[in-house]
Structure formats: structure tokens, C-alpha cells
Design a protein around this motif. Structure first.
Motif, PDB file in Angstrom:
ATOM      1  N   SER A 268      13.198  -0.265  -4.031  1.00 19.42           N
ATOM      2  CA  SER A 268      12.719  -1.323  -3.143  1.00 19.42           C
ATOM      3  C   SER A 268      12.408  -0.722  -1.782  1.00 19.42           C
ATOM      4  O   SER A 268      12.988   0.279  -1.375  1.00 19.42           O
ATOM      5  CB  SER A 268      13.747  -2.440  -3.018  1.00 19.42           C
ATOM      6  N   LEU A 269      11.490  -1.348  -1.111  1.00 20.79           N
ATOM      7  CA  LEU A 269      11.091  -0.914   0.213  1.00 20.79           C
ATOM      8  C   LEU A 269      11.145  -2.150   1.103  1.00 20.79           C
ATOM      9  O   LEU A 269      10.492  -3.151   0.814  1.00 20.79           O
ATOM     10  CB  LEU A 269       9.685  -0.322   0.176  1.00 20.79           C
ATOM     11  N   LEU A 270      11.930  -2.071   2.153  1.00 20.88           N
ATOM     12  CA  LEU A 270      12.136  -3.202   3.063  1.00 20.88           C
ATOM     13  C   LEU A 270      12.626  -4.444   2.315  1.00 20.88           C
ATOM     14  O   LEU A 270      12.278  -5.571   2.644  1.00 20.88           O
ATOM     15  CB  LEU A 270      10.857  -3.517   3.841  1.00 20.88           C
ATOM     16  N   GLY A 271      13.400  -4.228   1.301  1.00 16.96           N
ATOM     17  CA  GLY A 271      14.006  -5.331   0.574  1.00 16.96           C
ATOM     18  C   GLY A 271      13.133  -5.968  -0.488  1.00 16.96           C
ATOM     19  O   GLY A 271      13.574  -6.890  -1.170  1.00 16.96           O
ATOM     20  N   LEU A 272      11.906  -5.500  -0.648  1.00 16.82           N
ATOM     21  CA  LEU A 272      11.023  -6.047  -1.674  1.00 16.82           C
ATOM     22  C   LEU A 272      10.897  -5.063  -2.829  1.00 16.82           C
ATOM     23  O   LEU A 272      10.798  -3.864  -2.618  1.00 16.82           O
ATOM     24  CB  LEU A 272       9.623  -6.315  -1.103  1.00 16.82           C
ATOM     25  N   PRO A 273      10.895  -5.548  -4.048  1.00 17.70           N
ATOM     26  CA  PRO A 273      10.741  -4.659  -5.204  1.00 17.70           C
ATOM     27  C   PRO A 273       9.343  -4.047  -5.249  1.00 17.70           C
ATOM     28  O   PRO A 273       8.398  -4.556  -4.634  1.00 17.70           O
ATOM     29  CB  PRO A 273      10.984  -5.569  -6.400  1.00 17.70           C
ATOM     30  N   TRP A 274       9.194  -2.971  -6.009  1.00 18.06           N
ATOM     31  CA  TRP A 274       7.933  -2.234  -6.075  1.00 18.06           C
ATOM     32  C   TRP A 274       6.779  -3.100  -6.554  1.00 18.06           C
ATOM     33  O   TRP A 274       5.662  -2.959  -6.090  1.00 18.06           O
ATOM     34  CB  TRP A 274       8.074  -0.997  -6.953  1.00 18.06           C
TER      35      TRP A 274
ATOM     36  N   LEU B 102       1.542  -5.937  -5.956  1.00 16.21           N
ATOM     37  CA  LEU B 102       0.802  -7.192  -5.930  1.00 16.21           C
ATOM     38  C   LEU B 102       0.158  -7.420  -4.562  1.00 16.21           C
ATOM     39  O   LEU B 102      -1.010  -7.814  -4.477  1.00 16.21           O
ATOM     40  CB  LEU B 102       1.737  -8.350  -6.286  1.00 16.21           C
ATOM     41  N   LEU B 103       0.884  -7.139  -3.506  1.00 18.46           N
ATOM     42  CA  LEU B 103       0.349  -7.280  -2.153  1.00 18.46           C
ATOM     43  C   LEU B 103      -0.807  -6.316  -1.921  1.00 18.46           C
ATOM     44  O   LEU B 103      -1.846  -6.687  -1.344  1.00 18.46           O
ATOM     45  CB  LEU B 103       1.457  -7.039  -1.122  1.00 18.46           C
ATOM     46  N   LEU B 104      -0.685  -5.098  -2.388  1.00 23.29           N
ATOM     47  CA  LEU B 104      -1.738  -4.096  -2.238  1.00 23.29           C
ATOM     48  C   LEU B 104      -3.006  -4.514  -2.989  1.00 23.29           C
ATOM     49  O   LEU B 104      -4.114  -4.396  -2.461  1.00 23.29           O
ATOM     50  CB  LEU B 104      -1.249  -2.735  -2.740  1.00 23.29           C
ATOM     51  N   VAL B 105      -2.857  -5.026  -4.195  1.00 23.34           N
ATOM     52  CA  VAL B 105      -4.010  -5.492  -4.974  1.00 23.34           C
ATOM     53  C   VAL B 105      -4.672  -6.675  -4.275  1.00 23.34           C
ATOM     54  O   VAL B 105      -5.911  -6.742  -4.193  1.00 23.34           O
ATOM     55  CB  VAL B 105      -3.586  -5.857  -6.416  1.00 23.34           C
ATOM     56  N   ALA B 106      -3.890  -7.587  -3.743  1.00 21.29           N
ATOM     57  CA  ALA B 106      -4.445  -8.749  -3.044  1.00 21.29           C
ATOM     58  C   ALA B 106      -5.224  -8.321  -1.800  1.00 21.29           C
ATOM     59  O   ALA B 106      -6.320  -8.822  -1.537  1.00 21.29           O
ATOM     60  CB  ALA B 106      -3.330  -9.720  -2.669  1.00 21.29           C
ATOM     61  N   VAL B 107      -4.691  -7.395  -1.039  1.00 15.90           N
ATOM     62  CA  VAL B 107      -5.369  -6.911   0.160  1.00 15.90           C
ATOM     63  C   VAL B 107      -6.664  -6.194  -0.221  1.00 15.90           C
ATOM     64  O   VAL B 107      -7.706  -6.398   0.422  1.00 15.90           O
ATOM     65  CB  VAL B 107      -4.442  -5.991   0.985  1.00 15.90           C
ATOM     66  N   ALA B 108      -6.630  -5.382  -1.252  1.00 12.55           N
ATOM     67  CA  ALA B 108      -7.832  -4.684  -1.705  1.00 12.55           C
ATOM     68  C   ALA B 108      -8.900  -5.683  -2.148  1.00 12.55           C
ATOM     69  O   ALA B 108     -10.090  -5.506  -1.860  1.00 12.55           O
ATOM     70  CB  ALA B 108      -7.491  -3.726  -2.845  1.00 12.55           C
ATOM     71  N   TRP B 109      -8.497  -6.749  -2.817  1.00 14.90           N
ATOM     72  CA  TRP B 109      -9.437  -7.775  -3.261  1.00 14.90           C
ATOM     73  C   TRP B 109     -10.081  -8.478  -2.062  1.00 14.90           C
ATOM     74  O   TRP B 109     -11.293  -8.679  -2.040  1.00 14.90           O
ATOM     75  CB  TRP B 109      -8.718  -8.783  -4.154  1.00 14.90           C
TER      76      TRP B 109
END
Length: 64
Positions: free
Chosen positions: A5-11, A16-23
Motif C-alpha cells: 500500500s502507498l499512503l494507506g491505499l492498496p495498489w 484505478l486512479l492512474l487509468v482514470a487520469v489517463a482516460w
């Protein structure tokens, strides 16, 4: 098994956040490209219309 986990969020949340931002970036880029193409076409049409108008005025006035 240790969960990464990074900053308390799972990988998978970060993925999912990275894919959303890329979209979102891809959608905005396509929108900007379409707007640019539309403006270029409008400018081209305006120049053609202006040239036709100037030609008609010249013929009407009898000049060359």
C-alpha cells in the motif's frame, strides 16, 4: 502475506486512479484536437469566402 500500500491505499486503487487520469487526459486531448481542426477549417472557409467576395467586387467595379 503483506499487502502493498502507498499512503494507506492498496495498489489496485492507485492503478484505478492512474487509468482514470489517463482516460481524462486522452479525452481532453481529443477535444482540443477537434477544436483546433474545426478552427482551422473555419479560417480556411473564411479566407475562401473573402477571396470570392473580393473577386466579385473587382468584376463588378470593372477593374482587373
Amino acid at each position: 502475506m503483506q499487502d502493498f500500500s502507498l499512503l494507506g491505499l492498496p495498489w489496485w486503487s492507485w492503478l484505478l486512479l492512474l487509468v482514470a487520469v489517463a482516460w481524462v487526459i486522452a479525452v481532453q486531448a481529443r477535444k482540443a484536437s477537434a477544436t483546433s481542426k474545426h478552427r482551422a477549417e473555419q479560417e480556411r472557409l473564411a479566407q475562401v469566402a473573402d477571396a470570392m467576395h473580393e473577386g466579385a467586387k473587382t468584376r463588378h467595379e470593372g477593374g482587373a
